[in-house]
Design a protein around this motif. Structure first.
Motif, PDB file in Angstrom:
ATOM      1  N   GLN A 170       0.849  -1.211   0.000  1.00  0.00           N
ATOM      2  CA  GLN A 170       0.000   0.000   0.000  1.00  0.00           C
ATOM      3  C   GLN A 170       0.879   1.254   0.000  1.00  0.00           C
ATOM      4  O   GLN A 170       0.621   2.202  -0.743  1.00  0.00           O
ATOM      5  N   LYS A 171       1.939   1.236   0.807  1.00  0.00           N
ATOM      6  CA  LYS A 171       2.855   2.383   0.849  1.00  0.00           C
ATOM      7  C   LYS A 171       3.490   2.616  -0.509  1.00  0.00           C
ATOM      8  O   LYS A 171       3.715   3.750  -0.937  1.00  0.00           O
ATOM      9  N   ALA A 172       3.805   1.509  -1.193  1.00  0.00           N
ATOM     10  CA  ALA A 172       4.497   1.637  -2.482  1.00  0.00           C
ATOM     11  C   ALA A 172       3.561   2.080  -3.603  1.00  0.00           C
ATOM     12  O   ALA A 172       3.953   2.865  -4.467  1.00  0.00           O
ATOM     13  N   CYS A 173       2.329   1.581  -3.598  1.00  0.00           N
ATOM     14  CA  CYS A 173       1.416   1.840  -4.737  1.00  0.00           C
ATOM     15  C   CYS A 173       0.620   3.137  -4.615  1.00  0.00           C
ATOM     16  O   CYS A 173       0.394   3.816  -5.617  1.00  0.00           O
ATOM     17  N   ILE A 174       0.163   3.451  -3.409  1.00  0.00           N
ATOM     18  CA  ILE A 174      -0.831   4.530  -3.272  1.00  0.00           C
ATOM     19  C   ILE A 174      -0.325   5.887  -3.769  1.00  0.00           C
ATOM     20  O   ILE A 174      -1.030   6.525  -4.569  1.00  0.00           O
ATOM     21  N   PRO A 175       0.873   6.348  -3.393  1.00  0.00           N
ATOM     22  CA  PRO A 175       1.278   7.677  -3.887  1.00  0.00           C
ATOM     23  C   PRO A 175       1.352   7.742  -5.415  1.00  0.00           C
ATOM     24  O   PRO A 175       0.849   8.699  -6.015  1.00  0.00           O
ATOM     25  N   ALA A 176       1.941   6.717  -6.052  1.00  0.00           N
ATOM     26  CA  ALA A 176       2.091   6.733  -7.521  1.00  0.00           C
ATOM     27  C   ALA A 176       0.736   6.702  -8.210  1.00  0.00           C
ATOM     28  O   ALA A 176       0.505   7.427  -9.188  1.00  0.00           O
ATOM     29  N   ALA A 177      -0.164   5.879  -7.714  1.00  0.00           N
ATOM     30  CA  ALA A 177      -1.454   5.726  -8.384  1.00  0.00           C
ATOM     31  C   ALA A 177      -2.436   6.844  -8.026  1.00  0.00           C
ATOM     32  O   ALA A 177      -3.192   7.303  -8.892  1.00  0.00           O
ATOM     33  N   ALA A 178      -2.405   7.288  -6.780  1.00  0.00           N
ATOM     34  CA  ALA A 178      -3.418   8.262  -6.353  1.00  0.00           C
ATOM     35  C   ALA A 178      -3.041   9.698  -6.705  1.00  0.00           C
ATOM     36  O   ALA A 178      -3.902  10.498  -7.034  1.00  0.00           O
ATOM     37  N   HIS A 179      -1.762  10.020  -6.623  1.00  0.00           N
ATOM     38  CA  HIS A 179      -1.372  11.425  -6.783  1.00  0.00           C
ATOM     39  C   HIS A 179      -0.585  11.713  -8.054  1.00  0.00           C
ATOM     40  O   HIS A 179      -0.536  12.844  -8.519  1.00  0.00           O
ATOM     41  N   GLN A 180       0.085  10.698  -8.612  1.00  0.00           N
ATOM     42  CA  GLN A 180       0.919  10.957  -9.797  1.00  0.00           C
ATOM     43  C   GLN A 180       0.293  10.416 -11.077  1.00  0.00           C
ATOM     44  O   GLN A 180       0.858  10.584 -12.154  1.00  0.00           O
ATOM     45  N   GLY A 181      -0.823   9.733 -10.954  1.00  0.00           N
ATOM     46  CA  GLY A 181      -1.532   9.226 -12.135  1.00  0.00           C
ATOM     47  C   GLY A 181      -0.719   8.240 -12.963  1.00  0.00           C
ATOM     48  O   GLY A 181      -0.890   8.139 -14.179  1.00  0.00           O
ATOM     49  N   LYS A 182       0.163   7.491 -12.343  1.00  0.00           N
ATOM     50  CA  LYS A 182       1.019   6.546 -13.078  1.00  0.00           C
ATOM     51  C   LYS A 182       0.345   5.187 -13.226  1.00  0.00           C
ATOM     52  O   LYS A 182      -0.485   4.819 -12.400  1.00  0.00           O
ATOM     53  N   ASP A 183       0.756   4.451 -14.268  1.00  0.00           N
ATOM     54  CA  ASP A 183       0.382   3.036 -14.348  1.00  0.00           C
ATOM     55  C   ASP A 183       1.284   2.282 -13.377  1.00  0.00           C
ATOM     56  O   ASP A 183       2.455   2.623 -13.213  1.00  0.00           O
ATOM     57  N   VAL A 184       0.736   1.259 -12.747  1.00  0.00           N
ATOM     58  CA  VAL A 184       1.496   0.557 -11.703  1.00  0.00           C
ATOM     59  C   VAL A 184       1.447  -0.942 -11.944  1.00  0.00           C
ATOM     60  O   VAL A 184       0.399  -1.486 -12.281  1.00  0.00           O
ATOM     61  N   ILE A 185       2.585  -1.585 -11.809  1.00  0.00           N
ATOM     62  CA  ILE A 185       2.581  -3.051 -11.752  1.00  0.00           C
ATOM     63  C   ILE A 185       3.104  -3.413 -10.365  1.00  0.00           C
ATOM     64  O   ILE A 185       4.233  -3.063 -10.010  1.00  0.00           O
ATOM     65  N   GLY A 186       2.283  -4.051  -9.591  1.00  0.00           N
ATOM     66  CA  GLY A 186       2.668  -4.364  -8.203  1.00  0.00           C
ATOM     67  C   GLY A 186       2.611  -5.857  -7.954  1.00  0.00           C
ATOM     68  O   GLY A 186       1.767  -6.552  -8.514  1.00  0.00           O
ATOM     69  N   ALA A 187       3.519  -6.353  -7.134  1.00  0.00           N
ATOM     70  CA  ALA A 187       3.481  -7.772  -6.756  1.00  0.00           C
ATOM     71  C   ALA A 187       3.752  -7.890  -5.260  1.00  0.00           C
ATOM     72  O   ALA A 187       4.694  -7.279  -4.752  1.00  0.00           O
ATOM     73  N   ALA A 188       2.916  -8.621  -4.580  1.00  0.00           N
ATOM     74  CA  ALA A 188       3.136  -8.860  -3.137  1.00  0.00           C
ATOM     75  C   ALA A 188       2.443 -10.166  -2.782  1.00  0.00           C
ATOM     76  O   ALA A 188       1.513 -10.599  -3.479  1.00  0.00           O
ATOM     77  N   GLU A 189       2.915 -10.762  -1.701  1.00  0.00           N
ATOM     78  CA  GLU A 189       2.376 -12.077  -1.331  1.00  0.00           C
ATOM     79  C   GLU A 189       0.890 -11.985  -0.973  1.00  0.00           C
ATOM     80  O   GLU A 189       0.347 -10.879  -0.762  1.00  0.00           O
ATOM     81  N   THR A 190       0.303 -13.164  -0.885  1.00  0.00           N
ATOM     82  CA  THR A 190      -1.128 -13.212  -0.596  1.00  0.00           C
ATOM     83  C   THR A 190      -1.417 -12.655   0.807  1.00  0.00           C
ATOM     84  O   THR A 190      -0.575 -12.740   1.695  1.00  0.00           O
ATOM     85  N   ARG A 191      -2.583 -12.060   0.964  1.00  0.00           N
ATOM     86  CA  ARG A 191      -3.044 -11.423   2.206  1.00  0.00           C
ATOM     87  C   ARG A 191      -2.144 -10.261   2.639  1.00  0.00           C
ATOM     88  O   ARG A 191      -1.971 -10.015   3.836  1.00  0.00           O
ATOM     89  N   SER A 192      -1.573  -9.545   1.687  1.00  0.00           N
ATOM     90  CA  SER A 192      -0.662  -8.453   2.038  1.00  0.00           C
ATOM     91  C   SER A 192      -1.324  -7.082   1.877  1.00  0.00           C
ATOM     92  O   SER A 192      -0.657  -6.063   2.017  1.00  0.00           O
ATOM     93  N   GLY A 193      -2.609  -7.060   1.569  1.00  0.00           N
ATOM     94  CA  GLY A 193      -3.316  -5.780   1.477  1.00  0.00           C
ATOM     95  C   GLY A 193      -3.344  -5.188   0.068  1.00  0.00           C
ATOM     96  O   GLY A 193      -3.447  -3.964  -0.084  1.00  0.00           O
ATOM     97  N   LYS A 194      -3.295  -6.036  -0.933  1.00  0.00           N
ATOM     98  CA  LYS A 194      -3.264  -5.534  -2.325  1.00  0.00           C
ATOM     99  C   LYS A 194      -4.572  -4.840  -2.710  1.00  0.00           C
ATOM    100  O   LYS A 194      -4.567  -3.897  -3.498  1.00  0.00           O
ATOM    101  N   THR A 195      -5.686  -5.318  -2.157  1.00  0.00           N
ATOM    102  CA  THR A 195      -6.978  -4.740  -2.558  1.00  0.00           C
ATOM    103  C   THR A 195      -7.021  -3.233  -2.301  1.00  0.00           C
ATOM    104  O   THR A 195      -7.438  -2.456  -3.154  1.00  0.00           O
ATOM    105  N   LEU A 196      -6.577  -2.836  -1.109  1.00  0.00           N
ATOM    106  CA  LEU A 196      -6.603  -1.395  -0.823  1.00  0.00           C
ATOM    107  C   LEU A 196      -5.456  -0.668  -1.517  1.00  0.00           C
ATOM    108  O   LEU A 196      -5.532   0.552  -1.704  1.00  0.00           O
TER     109      LEU A 196
END
Ligand SMILES: Nc1ncnc2c1ncn2[C@@H]1O[C@H](COP(=O)(O)OP(=O)(O)OP(=O)(O)O)[C@@H](O)[C@H]1O
Length: 346
Positions: A170-196
């Protein structure tokens, strides 16, 4: 008989006939003291072996020195023994003890009553802003979320979910996607909070758009309606399985509570008619599986084919959609931009 022998004989005779005269003064006192000492020692010994006093003597070896009150409450002395020994003092001690306990209880109740009375007005003056469904929030505990600069409505949702800090994805994705309008490719283990990690940026952007539209409406009135966000589908989230789609829908609905944005699952295993009805209500966010999405699109479902501004998908699901991309692009603008964001556990 010599002179000396005569004198010795006379002395011996005097001593045996008048002993009291000889023992006058210091010597008598010494004899009395010795006698008293001996009597005291005998009494002490008798007392030590007397059955009624034995327990008391034994307690003398305990840590505390002997005192009648202590004896009365000690288990090593039976109550009857103690009563014999102390002549009713046991009762007096326990009565006194009872009174003490009663006084303590009374004081405790009084203190509790006073503190209740003191607390009531404090509850009345608490800040309603801090109140999330009756529970006040310690904002300092949620300090880590501040860096992500999310809107107050979203912070309120986070407080009510009780998530004290964002997860690493969430820390890694939210600023880029919410404020910078960037496309994001994210990978994290299961149950790591990817939905939010993708859900919060979607809501942030929607809320910002809505705020802009409200401001425009206030400035330009009816003319703003032409540029205000339409009722078209704005986020399409693609998951590889039905279970995951339902899980993501539920999680996003929790965050959407205060926003009145509608989130709808479009998955296999549910009646197609029901899903068409759901889409007619023009939800802003659809969470679907490729099979059912494809079925409805190729059937001409308007809400899915017109336009989407955000597309989020699991790698597998997106790959599945990519295979049909050329064909899908004929139906929907959304798939020309695929992938918008790609979030995956694999
Ligand atoms: N910041 C957070 N702090 C604490 N719990 C969180 C946080 N974000 C999400 N969660 C909780 O963690 C759990 C897993 O979250 P989520 O379903 O988003 O994980 P995921 O990585 O998408 O899992 P999966 O790979 O199974 O899809 C959920 O119960 C969610 O409510």
């Amino acid at each position: 008989m010599s002179e000396k022998e005569k004198m010795d004989k006379e002395n011996t005779h005097r001593q045996s006939s008048k002993p009291e005269e000889k023992n006058k003064g210091r010597e008598v006192t010494t004899e009395r003291e010795d006698g008293r000492k001996e009597t005291e020692e005998m009494n002490a010994r008798k007392e030590h072996f007397h059955p009624s006093t034995r327990s008391i003597q034994n307690t003398a070896h305990c840590k505390h020195s002997y005192s009648p009150k202590r004896v009365a409450v000690r288990p090593c002395l039976k109550q009857s023994e103690a009563e014999d020994e102390l002549g009713g003092e046991v009762e007096a001690v326990s009565e006194e003890k009872d009174n003490k306990v009663k006084r303590k209880k009374k004081k405790k109740n009084k203190d509790a009553k006073n503190s209740e009375e003191n607390e009531e007005p404090a509850a009345e003056v608490s800040d309603p802003k801090d109140d999330i469904e009756g529970d006040s929030v310690d904002e300092a505990e949620y300090y880590a979320w501040n860096e992500l600069r999310l809107l107050p409505l979203l912070m309120k949702a986070i407080y009510s979910l009780g998530f004290k800090e964002p997860t690493p994805i969430q820390k890694a994705c939210i600023p880029a996607a919410a404020h910078q309008g960037k496309d994001v490719i994210g990978a994290a283990e299961t149950r790591s909070g990817k939905t939010l990690a993708f859900g919060l940026p979607i809501f942030q952007r929607f809320l910002e758009e809505r705020e802009k539209a409200d401001n425009m409406f206030a400035e330009k009135g009816e003319a703003a309606e032409k540029i205000a966000p339409s009722r078209l589908l704005q986020a399409l989230i693609i998951t590889p399985t039905r279970e995951l789609a339902l899980q993501v829908t539920d999680h996003l609905k929790e965050v959407a509570k205060g926003t009145n944005f509608r989130v709808v699952p479009i998955v296999g295993g549910m009646s197609t008619e029901k899903q068409e009805r759901l889409l007619k209500a023009r939800p802003k966010i659809v969470v679907g599986t490729p099979g059912r999405l494809w079925e409805l699109m190729s059937g001409g479902e308007l809400h899915l084919v017109e336009f989407t501004s955000e597309t989020v998908g699991e790698v597998k699901a997106v790959a599945d959609m990519h295979q049909r991309k050329a064909e899908m692009a004929k139906h929907s603008d959304a798939f020309i931009a695929l992938p918008g964001w790609c979030i995956s556990a694999s």
